[in-house]
Write an enzyme that holds these catalytic residues in place. Structure first.
Site, PDB file in Angstrom:
ATOM      1  N   HIS A 192       0.825  -1.136  -0.137  1.00  0.00           N
ATOM      2  CA  HIS A 192       0.028   0.019  -0.048  1.00  0.00           C
ATOM      3  C   HIS A 192       0.843   1.257   0.053  1.00  0.00           C
ATOM      4  O   HIS A 192       0.306   2.470  -0.230  1.00  0.00           O
ATOM      5  CB  HIS A 192      -0.885   0.059   1.317  1.00  0.00           C
ATOM      6  CG  HIS A 192      -1.997  -1.125   1.276  1.00  0.00           C
ATOM      7  ND1 HIS A 192      -3.267  -0.517   0.825  1.00  0.00           N
ATOM      8  CD2 HIS A 192      -2.192  -2.379   1.258  1.00  0.00           C
ATOM      9  CE1 HIS A 192      -4.140  -1.813   0.699  1.00  0.00           C
ATOM     10  NE2 HIS A 192      -3.393  -2.929   1.015  1.00  0.00           N
ATOM     11  N   ASP A 220       3.910   9.423  -0.972  1.00  0.00           N
ATOM     12  CA  ASP A 220       2.563   8.597  -0.585  1.00  0.00           C
ATOM     13  C   ASP A 220       2.236   7.711  -1.448  1.00  0.00           C
ATOM     14  O   ASP A 220       2.480   7.799  -2.657  1.00  0.00           O
ATOM     15  CB  ASP A 220       1.494   9.649  -0.488  1.00  0.00           C
ATOM     16  CG  ASP A 220       0.501   9.253   0.676  1.00  0.00           C
ATOM     17  OD1 ASP A 220       0.424   8.122   1.113  1.00  0.00           O
ATOM     18  OD2 ASP A 220      -0.155  10.254   1.251  1.00  0.00           O
TER      19      ASP A 220
HETATM   20  C1  G6P Z   1      -0.717   3.270   6.310  1.00  0.00           C
HETATM   21  C2  G6P Z   1      -0.241   1.660   6.276  1.00  0.00           C
HETATM   22  C3  G6P Z   1      -1.330   0.848   6.673  1.00  0.00           C
HETATM   23  C4  G6P Z   1      -1.687   1.058   8.093  1.00  0.00           C
HETATM   24  C5  G6P Z   1      -2.060   2.687   8.215  1.00  0.00           C
HETATM   25  C6  G6P Z   1      -2.212   2.850   9.846  1.00  0.00           C
HETATM   26  O1  G6P Z   1      -1.923   3.341   5.582  1.00  0.00           O
HETATM   27  O2  G6P Z   1      -0.283   1.354   4.667  1.00  0.00           O
HETATM   28  O3  G6P Z   1      -0.758  -0.483   6.589  1.00  0.00           O
HETATM   29  O4  G6P Z   1      -2.478   0.260   8.688  1.00  0.00           O
HETATM   30  O5  G6P Z   1      -1.180   3.395   7.771  1.00  0.00           O
HETATM   31  O6  G6P Z   1      -1.171   2.719  10.374  1.00  0.00           O
HETATM   32  P1  G6P Z   1      -0.938   2.062  11.785  1.00  0.00           P
HETATM   33  O7  G6P Z   1       0.620   1.917  11.991  1.00  0.00           O
HETATM   34  O8  G6P Z   1      -1.747   2.540  12.877  1.00  0.00           O
HETATM   35  O9  G6P Z   1      -1.556   0.783  11.471  1.00  0.00           O
END
Ligand code: G6P
Length: 561
Positions: A228, A436
Site C-alpha cells: 500500500h 505517498d
Molecule cells: C498506512 C499503512 C497501513 C496502516 C495505516 C495505519 O496506511 O499502509 O498498513 O494500517 O497506515 O497505520 P498503523 O500503524 O496505525 O496501523
C-alpha cells in the site's frame, strides 16, 4: 519449496467444483471460519465438526451439502491490523481498510491479523467475530513483538526506507529477528485454519516474508501481496540490511502488486539485480523454477457511495455547524495521519508564505488541518507532532486576529460521514505529502465535491494519486513558493475551470473504483497459475456478481454525485 513446483492443489480442488457450486458457496451467510476446520472448534461454540459441518448454513443448498458442506474457495485477507467493526465506535477508514472491505464484499472471506491489543499470553487460536458476512480472525501480540516487529522493523525501518527516508531508518538485529518471528507466528496461526483451495491475499510491508513462511509450511495456495505504500528505487532499497531476506522473500508470492507503475518499476529493477532471480516474460520473474508476477494496481475508493454520502452529509447538522463557524471565510483543508511523510510542516510553511505575500487574503481564509495522532511510541512521530504544533502556533500568533484564526488544528479522528461533509464544504484540499503510496484523501475529496460547484485539489506530485488525478493543481511540496502560488490560484479559480478540472477526475474515479481494483488484482492473481480452463472458473468465483454498469459514470450517477 520443491513441492510448490508441483501443480497447485488449490486449482485441482477448484477444477473439481462446478461454477454453480462455487457461486452457491460464495454466497453463504454463515461464518467462513466457523464452517471450516477443527482448528476453529476451540474458538466458537458453533464450530462444526467434520460430521455436522454445513448443517446450519442459511440456504441449505443441496449441492453444498452433497459435497460435504465445508469445502469451497475462500478469500483469506491478511494484514497487520484488522479493523474489526465495534458497534458505536468510530474507525479511521484508511486506504488499507477501505480496500480490504471492498475485496471481501460479496465474497466468502476471512480477514486475519493483529487485534491491535498487547497481551503477554500467546493467543492459542485466533478469536473470531462475524459481521456482515466477513469473519474477522485476530490474535494479540506480546509487548516484545509490538516493540520489535511493529514499532521496530516495520515502522522504524521499512516505513522510512520505502518512503525514501533512509536518514530516518533505525535498524537493529533484534528488531529484524522480531519481525521474522512475528511473520512466523502469523504463518503458524494462519496455517492452522487454511484449506487447500483458499486464495490468500497479504497486505502491506509488515508481512513481506509471510508467503515464504507459508511455503515452508507446505502451503501451495495462490498467494498475492499488495504494497500500500511506495516502493523506493533500487539504491534506497539496498540500504536495508539483509534486504534479500525481506524484499527478496516477495518472490514467494504469485503476484506482487504496487500502487503505481513507478513503484512496480523500482521493484523490477531490484529483482533484476537480485542473485538467483531470472527475468521471465513481461513482468514475470523466476526463482528456482517458480514464477512471480509483478504489477501496478492503483488503489481507489467507493466513488459512487462516497459521493452519495457527501451529498447527504452536506445537509447534516454537523456540516451546517462548520459552515456557520466559517462566517464567510474560504476553507482550505488538509487531512492526514500525523506522519512525517505527509509533508504537514512544509504545508504550514507554504500557508505561512501565502499569507505573507498575499495580505489581501488575511482574514478571508482558514486552513483546517485534521491530523489524528499515529504511532506515537516512535520518536520521529513525537517529533513531528511537536514541530507541527509549534509551527501552527507561530503562524496563528503572527497573522491571527481576535476575530480570526488562520489555522485550525485538530488531532481527533472523524467518521467517514463527517469527513465527507467537511470535504464537500472545503474550497480547496491541500494534499501535499512528500511521498505517498496513493493518498485516498485526494480521491475522496474529488468524489465528495458538488459537480456543479466543485472545489479545487492541490496535490503533491509525489502522491501515487497524482498519476490519475490530472485535473489537480500538481505541486512539488518542497517548493514553498509554488505551493503558496497554487493555493492562490485555487482560491481564485473561476467556476468553469473548476468544473473542467473536476469532471474528468470524477468520471475516472467512477470507473476506476475500489471494486474494479479488487477485481482486477484477483483476476491477475488467478492468471498467475496459468491453468487454462480452470482460470475462467477461478476468475468467475473471484468476481462478485455485481453488475459492471453500477460504476459507469452514467448521467444519473454524475447527477447524484
Ligand atoms: C498506512 C499503512 C497501513 C496502516 C495505516 C495505519 O496506511 O499502509 O498498513 O494500517 O497506515 O497505520 P498503523 O500503524 O496505525 O496501523
Amino acid at each position: 519449496m520443491l513441492a510448490y513446483n508441483l501443480i497447485g492443489s488449490s486449482l485441482v480442488a477448484l477444477g473439481a467444483l462446478s461454477i454453480a457450486t462455487m457461486r452457491a458457496r460464495a454466497n453463504w451467510g454463515s461464518s467462513a471460519l466457523d464452517r471450516t476446520t477443527g482448528a476453529q472448534e476451540a474458538v466458537s461454540e458453533r464450530a462444526p465438526s467434520p460430521e455436522n459441518d454445513g448443517w446450519y448454513h442459511q440456504h441449505g443448498d443441496p449441492s453444498v451439502v452433497e459435497l460435504g458442506g465445508s469445502m469451497g474457495p475462500r478469500l483469506i485477507i491478511v494484514s497487520n491490523r484488522v479493523a474489526v467493526p465495534e458497534p458505536g465506535s468510530k474507525q479511521m477508514a484508511g486506504g488499507l481498510v477501505v480496500a480490504v472491505k471492498a475485496a471481501l464484499r460479496n465474497r466468502t472471506g476471512v480477514w486475519f491479523g493483529w487485534s491491535g491489543k498487547i497481551d503477554e499470553t500467546e493467543t492459542a487460536e485466533p478469536r473470531t467475530v462475524e459481521r456482515n458476512h466477513i469473519t474477522y480472525a485476530v490474535i494479540d501480540l506480546s509487548k516484545n513483538d509490538f516493540e520489535e516487529y511493529y514499532n521496530g522493523l516495520a515502522n522504524r525501518v521499512l516505513w522510512p526506507i520505502l518512503h525514501y527516508r533512509v536518514d530516518l531508518q533505525e535498524y537493529s538485529r533484534a528488531d529484524h529477528s522480531g519481525y521474522m518471528r512475528v511473520n512466523r507466528l502469523f504463518a503458524d496461526k494462519l496455517s492452522a485454519f487454511l484449506r487447500e483451495d483458499d486464495v490468500i491475499w497479504v497486505h502491506d510491508y509488515h508481512l513481506m516474508p509471510l508467503a515464504r513462511e507459508l511455503r515452508i509450511r507446505g502451503r501451495l495456495n495462490p498467494i498475492g501481496f499488495f504494497l500500500h505504500i511506495p516502493c523506493a528505487p533500487l539504491d534506497i532499497l539496498r540500504t536495508l540490511p539483509h534486504h534479500d531476506e525481506i524484499l527478496g522473500a516477495l518472490t514467494d508470492y504469485d503476484l506482487v502488486g504496487f500502487q503505481t507503475e513507478n513503484d512496480r518499476d523500482n521493484f523490477a529493477a531490484y529483482l533484476s539485480t537480485a542473485p538467483g532471480v531470472k527475468k521471465g516474460r513481461g513482468l514475470t520473474f523466476e526463482v528456482e523454477g517458480r514464477q512471480t508476477r509483478i504489477g501496478a494496481f492503483p488503489v481507489s475508493i467507493e466513488t459512487a457511495t462516497y459521493a452519495r454520502l457527501a451529498r447527504k452529509a452536506a445537509r447534516s447538522p454537523f456540516a451546517k455547524e462548520i459552515r456557520e463557524s466559517l462566517t464567510g471565510l474560504r476553507l482550505v483543508l488538509g487531512v492526514d495521519r500525523l506522519d512525517y511523510s505527509k509533508g504537514i510542516v512544509q504545508r504550514i510553511n507554504a500557508f505561512d508564505r501565502f499569507l505573507e505575500v498575499n495580505p489581501e487574503w488575511r482574514s478571508r481564509v482558514t486552513l483546517l488541518q485534521i491530523a489524528p495522532r499515529s504511532r506515537s511510541a516512535i520518536i520521529d512521530y513525537a517529533a513531528i507532532e511537536n514541530e507541527v504544533t509549534t509551527l501552527i502556533g507561530r503562524v496563528n500568533g503572527r497573522y491571527g486576529e481576535a476575530f480570526w484564526t488562520p489555522i485550525r488544528y485538530i488531532n481527533r479522528f472523524h467518521s467517514r460521514t463527517a469527513l465527507s461533509g467537511i470535504y464537500r464544504a472545503a474550497d480547496v484540499a491541500l494534499i501535499t505529502p512528500l511521498r505517498d503510496g496513493m493518498n485516498i484523501v485526494a480521491k475522496e475529496y474529488v468524489a465528495a465535491q458538488d459537480p456543479e460547484n466543485p472545489g479545487v485539489l492541490v496535490l503533491s506530485q509525489f502522491a501515487g494519486a497524482a498519476a490519475e488525478l490530472t485535473g489537480a493543481l500538481i505541486v512539488n511540496p518542497h517548493e514553498c513558493d509554488a505551493v503558496a502560488a497554487a493555493l492562490k490560484r485555487a482560491l481564485g479559480m473561476p467556476l468553469f475551470e473548476r468544473r473542467e478540472r473536476h469532471g474528468p477526475m470524477l468520471e475516472h474515479l467512477l470507473v476506476h473504483d475500489i471494486d474494479q481494483w479488487a477485481e482486477s488484482y484477483l483476476a491477475a492473481l488467478a492468471e498467475t497459475r496459468q491453468r487454462p480452463g480452470l482460470m475462467s472458473e477461478l476468475r468467475a468465483f473471484l468476481s462478485p456478481s455485481r453488475s459492471r454498469t453500477d460504476r459507469r459514470a452514467t448521467p444519473e450517477v454524475r447527477r447524484q454525485a
